[in-house]
Motif scaffolding. Structure first.
Motif, PDB file in Angstrom:
ATOM      1  N   LEU A 190       0.840  -1.195   0.000  1.00 53.16           N
ATOM      2  CA  LEU A 190       0.000   0.000   0.000  1.00 53.16           C
ATOM      3  C   LEU A 190       0.874   1.243   0.000  1.00 53.16           C
ATOM      4  O   LEU A 190       1.800   1.362   0.805  1.00 53.16           O
ATOM      5  CB  LEU A 190      -0.913   0.003   1.230  1.00 53.16           C
ATOM      6  N   ASP A 191       0.607   2.176  -0.915  1.00 51.61           N
ATOM      7  CA  ASP A 191       1.362   3.416  -0.926  1.00 51.61           C
ATOM      8  C   ASP A 191       0.612   4.485  -0.144  1.00 51.61           C
ATOM      9  O   ASP A 191      -0.453   4.242   0.431  1.00 51.61           O
ATOM     10  CB  ASP A 191       1.669   3.860  -2.360  1.00 51.61           C
ATOM     11  N   SER A 192       1.173   5.689  -0.119  1.00 55.19           N
ATOM     12  CA  SER A 192       0.592   6.765   0.674  1.00 55.19           C
ATOM     13  C   SER A 192      -0.770   7.193   0.162  1.00 55.19           C
ATOM     14  O   SER A 192      -1.563   7.772   0.893  1.00 55.19           O
ATOM     15  CB  SER A 192       1.537   7.969   0.680  1.00 55.19           C
ATOM     16  N   GLY A 193      -1.048   6.919  -1.106  1.00 57.06           N
ATOM     17  CA  GLY A 193      -2.344   7.274  -1.672  1.00 57.06           C
ATOM     18  C   GLY A 193      -3.395   6.199  -1.482  1.00 57.06           C
ATOM     19  O   GLY A 193      -4.511   6.332  -1.997  1.00 57.06           O
ATOM     20  N   GLY A 194      -3.032   5.121  -0.770  1.00 59.16           N
ATOM     21  CA  GLY A 194      -3.994   4.053  -0.532  1.00 59.16           C
ATOM     22  C   GLY A 194      -4.111   3.065  -1.667  1.00 59.16           C
ATOM     23  O   GLY A 194      -5.014   2.229  -1.670  1.00 59.16           O
ATOM     24  N   MET A 195      -3.203   3.121  -2.640  1.00 56.88           N
ATOM     25  CA  MET A 195      -3.230   2.202  -3.772  1.00 56.88           C
ATOM     26  C   MET A 195      -2.255   1.058  -3.539  1.00 56.88           C
ATOM     27  O   MET A 195      -1.212   1.223  -2.890  1.00 56.88           O
ATOM     28  CB  MET A 195      -2.871   2.935  -5.069  1.00 56.88           C
ATOM     29  N   LEU A 196      -2.583  -0.107  -4.067  1.00 61.16           N
ATOM     30  CA  LEU A 196      -1.673  -1.242  -4.041  1.00 61.16           C
ATOM     31  C   LEU A 196      -0.723  -1.129  -5.228  1.00 61.16           C
ATOM     32  O   LEU A 196      -1.161  -1.104  -6.379  1.00 61.16           O
ATOM     33  CB  LEU A 196      -2.446  -2.559  -4.115  1.00 61.16           C
ATOM     34  N   ARG A 197       0.572  -1.069  -4.944  1.00 61.41           N
ATOM     35  CA  ARG A 197       1.560  -0.929  -6.008  1.00 61.41           C
ATOM     36  C   ARG A 197       2.446  -2.164  -6.072  1.00 61.41           C
ATOM     37  O   ARG A 197       2.898  -2.676  -5.048  1.00 61.41           O
ATOM     38  CB  ARG A 197       2.423   0.320  -5.802  1.00 61.41           C
ATOM     39  N   LEU A 198       2.694  -2.627  -7.285  1.00 62.39           N
ATOM     40  CA  LEU A 198       3.554  -3.781  -7.502  1.00 62.39           C
ATOM     41  C   LEU A 198       4.978  -3.437  -7.077  1.00 62.39           C
ATOM     42  O   LEU A 198       5.593  -2.529  -7.626  1.00 62.39           O
ATOM     43  CB  LEU A 198       3.520  -4.167  -8.986  1.00 62.39           C
ATOM     44  N   THR A 199       5.497  -4.154  -6.069  1.00 64.58           N
ATOM     45  CA  THR A 199       6.807  -3.854  -5.501  1.00 64.58           C
ATOM     46  C   THR A 199       7.847  -4.899  -5.872  1.00 64.58           C
ATOM     47  O   THR A 199       9.011  -4.571  -6.071  1.00 64.58           O
ATOM     48  CB  THR A 199       6.705  -3.752  -3.968  1.00 64.58           C
ATOM     49  N   ALA A 200       7.447  -6.161  -5.959  1.00 65.86           N
ATOM     50  CA  ALA A 200       8.359  -7.239  -6.352  1.00 65.86           C
ATOM     51  C   ALA A 200       7.550  -8.269  -7.126  1.00 65.86           C
ATOM     52  O   ALA A 200       6.377  -8.507  -6.819  1.00 65.86           O
ATOM     53  CB  ALA A 200       9.020  -7.879  -5.129  1.00 65.86           C
ATOM     54  N   SER A 201       8.164  -8.877  -8.132  1.00 66.30           N
ATOM     55  CA  SER A 201       7.429  -9.853  -8.935  1.00 66.30           C
ATOM     56  C   SER A 201       8.383 -10.878  -9.504  1.00 66.30           C
ATOM     57  O   SER A 201       9.589 -10.679  -9.574  1.00 66.30           O
ATOM     58  CB  SER A 201       6.661  -9.169 -10.071  1.00 66.30           C
ATOM     59  N   HIS A 202       7.815 -11.991  -9.951  1.00 67.25           N
ATOM     60  CA  HIS A 202       8.575 -13.035 -10.620  1.00 67.25           C
ATOM     61  C   HIS A 202       7.656 -13.712 -11.634  1.00 67.25           C
ATOM     62  O   HIS A 202       6.556 -14.131 -11.306  1.00 67.25           O
ATOM     63  CB  HIS A 202       9.091 -14.068  -9.613  1.00 67.25           C
ATOM     64  N   GLY A 203       8.137 -13.788 -12.875  1.00 69.00           N
ATOM     65  CA  GLY A 203       7.375 -14.500 -13.895  1.00 69.00           C
ATOM     66  C   GLY A 203       6.210 -13.743 -14.473  1.00 69.00           C
ATOM     67  O   GLY A 203       5.403 -14.329 -15.201  1.00 69.00           O
ATOM     68  N   LEU A 204       6.079 -12.460 -14.176  1.00 66.03           N
ATOM     69  CA  LEU A 204       4.997 -11.665 -14.756  1.00 66.03           C
ATOM     70  C   LEU A 204       5.436 -11.137 -16.120  1.00 66.03           C
ATOM     71  O   LEU A 204       6.489 -10.513 -16.230  1.00 66.03           O
ATOM     72  CB  LEU A 204       4.627 -10.486 -13.853  1.00 66.03           C
ATOM     73  N   PRO A 205       4.645 -11.359 -17.160  1.00 62.45           N
ATOM     74  CA  PRO A 205       4.995 -10.797 -18.472  1.00 62.45           C
ATOM     75  C   PRO A 205       4.823  -9.288 -18.479  1.00 62.45           C
ATOM     76  O   PRO A 205       4.202  -8.705 -17.585  1.00 62.45           O
ATOM     77  CB  PRO A 205       3.999 -11.484 -19.423  1.00 62.45           C
TER      78      PRO A 205
END
Length: 757
Positions: free
Chosen positions: A65-80
């Motif tokens: 969750l960022d300061s604006g209340g949105m979920l932000r992609l922070t780490a990933s694996h295998g996402l195109p």
């Protein structure tokens, strides 16, 4: 615990769950390791490497969750790439799985068929389809932290004990991230100049979630640079370390231009070191001097890490700045404030050498543009970089290698604005450089308000031929010295040679691929009572060609022949041998030989050819009228029968690969394919994965086929469209892998006739 979701009901029967804990893997060990991780990326990597083997590693992510209340992609694996663009930011009020898990405060599960229906990849027309997804809310003391999304290998239900393991892993990740974030908030306060950006780009008074990975040392300044968006952040202490006042409260901590603060003698060394770090990834260390406003210099040590994505591309830099004079490190001896020109020339040579090493590893034009975007641009301190290639006398932009969003929009704008000046530079075969305070013909074509503060346009000429043109822009005005211009001119020569070599490789590869495709059927024949679909994908490694082939043959007695084969190797020889085998086998089949005799004759043919290659092959015949099957196999994967909601491999004894033993017989097996049933034949590239046991890969494919068959049910209309969708689904799972070391061929056949069946 209520687990209401679009998922099959949980069951205590775990007979269908491929639970595996090889080596020292165990849930408890995984949890212990998670509690010692230092970043979101390390947490996700630990889950994949130490967690249960039925967490696949393809399509996993951590959202914060960022300061604006949105979920932000922070780490990933295998996402195109398309998933990064579409699901990089998730609204917690929405209906995506990550939002549902956080809002309901419980695991939210999607079966493989639901991932295909609800979240399709519109770039290709299909969804992942064979991936089960669980999203786990990360909540500590009633405070939401984010969401952990994991892809599972389960074919059907998820046993209760597996759900308990997943929840435990999610809670461990939540507590560790909470501790890391609390530590950051305690050491970096809002008035100190650290800010994050909401979805609209407005600053907000909380620690930047990416910057939090770097802030862990007292007295050191922290920085973070997103190489995808181009955004760079410094905390207040970083400004103080280099002798600059922090930005006003509420203003974003954007980094100053290095060319303005680093000592001119040290700048090429810094750029060379950064180029090497970007090319290889991982930790790095730089030492340089920063000019004081009132004169003199400060000695700085920069320690950081270049973080790579799953494709090996640098996407982020985070690190610390330390005043070496304050620390009094004995190994850091002051350099003279001024010195001879030779060290500077040597440093520029080192920078050019670093860029040359990077470009020398590029094979295709796309590799070259990626190297320029990922390494050369950041190392030179460029704000943007546009590369055009000459095509039939015209300059055409090369596809930008950034993921998308505002930066790609800016690059598209620059490409349009710079067309005139890039053509002019190429026509004159002379680099063009901006000059401070002078608004000459720049990337706007006329020095208008959109002209970048500083820019260089480099003509790319190799072996006397015009290859293209390169525009490099900078965020602040700068003076290009004689040595700078020499450096950029030399870089243009290296870039031109790399592009020329890459274009030649692309041309040869295109011709080889076209040759291979010409040897495959352009279309499948129309056979009454039969629907068919086929796919071929080349390898993504080496020459990216191979010896896989398929064929559908109309036989004189009304039967149809189904062929799939794989010649050893991934080169032009394998492709040529494949063409000879396809022609020979087709001739033997149309002469009326049964599958066993056909393979025996084809094996002798391969043994007589002047080659040391061998091939696996499967050949079967089907009578569409009564469903009679006859088949023989030469070291090839067994065909799969899809009947009702079941997918099983046919029990088909086989002989050695073609060409290994020319005198070996091949057993003939007979069977029956009922009306409404389907067959899948494929080469091993469809299921083979370096990171997974082959049998497990086949098992997962069979499970996916069963889910597809259960969802689709009996075909009420034409079977062709459904087979085409299934072929897309099977190959999409292959294209979303990080690499494809083998080429892939598959052929699907469905019996629609009912007479005698």
């Amino acid at each position: 615990m209520d687990l209401t979701s679009p998922w099959l009901p949980p069951s205590e029967d775990d007979s269908r769950s491929p639970l595996a804990t090889p080596g020292t893997r165990s849930p408890m060990r995984c949890v212990r390791l998670l509690l010692n991780c230092s970043s979101a990326g390390e947490l996700l990597g630990t889950v994949l490497s130490e967690g249960p083997a039925w967490i696949t590693g393809e399509g996993c992510a951590i959202y914060l969750l960022d300061s604006g209340g949105m979920l932000r992609l922070t780490a990933s694996h295998g996402l195109p790439d398309w998933a990064h663009e579409r699901y990089g930011t998730v609204d917690p009020a929405g209906e995506l799985p990550a939002a549902m898990a956080l809002r309901l405060r419980r695991p939210y599960l999607l079966s493989p068929e639901r991932t295909s229906i609800d979240y399709p990849n519109r770039n290709t027309g299909m969804g992942t389809g064979m991936v089960a997804l669980v999203t786990l809310p990360m909540i500590v003391d009633d405070r939401p932290i984010g969401v952990l999304a994991l892809a599972l290998a389960h074919r059907g239900t998820v046993p209760r004990r597996d759900l308990d393991v997943l929840e435990t892993i999610g809670e461990a990740c939540a507590h560790r991230l909470s501790h890391l974030l609390d530590h950051v908030h305690a050491s970096t306060r809002a008035p100190e100049g650290v800010r994050t950006h909401t979805a609209a780009g407005d600053p907000a008074p909380l620690a930047h979630p990416l910057l939090s990975l770097a802030v862990h040392a007292a007295g050191a300044g922290a920085f973070e640079r997103d190489l995808v968006t181009g955004e760079t952040y410094w905390d207040a202490q970083a400004y103080r370390v280099v002798g600059l006042p922090p930005p006003p409260e509420g203003a974003p901590g954007e980094a100053p231009d290095l060319s303005r603060i680093v000592h001119p003698e040290d700048l090429p060394d810094v750029q060379a070191g950064l180029a090497d770090a970007l090319a290889g990834g991982g930790p790095y260390r730089l030492a340089y001097r920063v000019l004081r406003r009132g004169g003199g210099a400060i000695r700085i040590r920069e320690s950081g890490e270049v973080m790579l994505d799953v494709h090996g591309r640098p996407v982020r830099i985070a690190g610390l700045l330390v005043d070496r004079d304050r620390t009094g490190a004995p190994e850091d001896r002051p350099r003279p404030e001024a010195g001879p020109e030779a060290p500077v020339v040597g440093a520029r040579s080192a920078l050019l050498l670093a860029l040359t090493r990077t470009l020398s590893r590029a094979i295709t034009v796309r590799d070259v543009t990626t190297a320029v975007t990922d390494v050369a641009g950041p190392a030179l301190g460029a704000a943007s970089l546009v590369l055009d290639l000459v095509d039939e006398g015209r300059l055409l932009p090369v596809s930008h290698t950034v993921y998308g969003g505002p930066r790609r929009t800016e690059l598209n704008r620059l490409a349009d604005l710079s067309e005139g000046v890039m053509q002019r530079s190429l026509a004159r075969s002379t680099p063009l450089f901006s000059e401070p305070g002078r608004r000459g013909p720049g990337p706007t074509g006329g020095g208008g308000p959109l002209t970048p503060p500083a820019w260089a346009v480099l003509p790319l000429i190799a072996s006397g031929r015009q290859v293209g043109s390169c525009l490099i822009t900078f965020a602040t005005e700068r003076v290009f010295s004689r040595d700078d211009r020499t450096l950029y001119s030399a870089f243009a020569g290296v870039l031109a040679q790399s592009l020329e070599r890459a274009r030649l490789y692309d041309t040869h590869h295109h011709r080889a691929t076209e040759l291979q495709r010409a040897m495959l059927p352009r279309t499948l024949p129309t056979v009454p009572g039969i629907a068919a679909a086929a796919r071929y994908l080349p390898s993504t490694e080496g020459m990216q060609i191979g010896g896989d082939w398929y064929d559908l043959i109309r036989l004189a007695d009304g039967k149809v022949g189904l062929v799939i084969g794989d010649v050893q190797g991934h080169n032009a020889e394998a492709t040529a041998v494949m063409g000879q085998l396809r022609s020979g086998l087709r001739a033997y089949a149309t002469d009326g030989h049964d599958p066993a005799a056909t393979l025996a004759r084809t094996s002798r043919l391969l043994a007589e050819l002047d080659t040391e290659l061998f091939a696996t092959c499967l050949y079967l015949t089907l009578d569409p009228a009564d469903g009679t099957l006859s088949a023989a196999r030469a070291g090839h994967p067994a065909p799969v029968r899809i009947a009702g909601a079941r997918a099983v491999e046919l029990d088909l004894p086989g002989g050695p690969p073609l060409g290994v033993d020319p005198g070996a017989p091949y057993p003939l097996t007979t069977g029956h394919l009922a009306a409404g049933e389907s067959l899948l034949v494929y080469t091993d590239g469809l299921v083979e994965d370096r990171e997974e046991d082959y049998d497990e890969s086949v098992h997962r494919m069979l499970g996916g086929l069963e889910l597809w068959a259960g969802r689709t049910g009996p075909f009420d209309g034409p079977a062709g469209p459904e087979l085409e969708r299934l072929a897309d689904l099977l190959t999409l799972n292959v294209t979303e892998r990080r690499s494809r070391p083998d080429d892939v061929a598959l052929l699907l056949l469905h019996r629609t006739a009912r007479s005698g069946g």
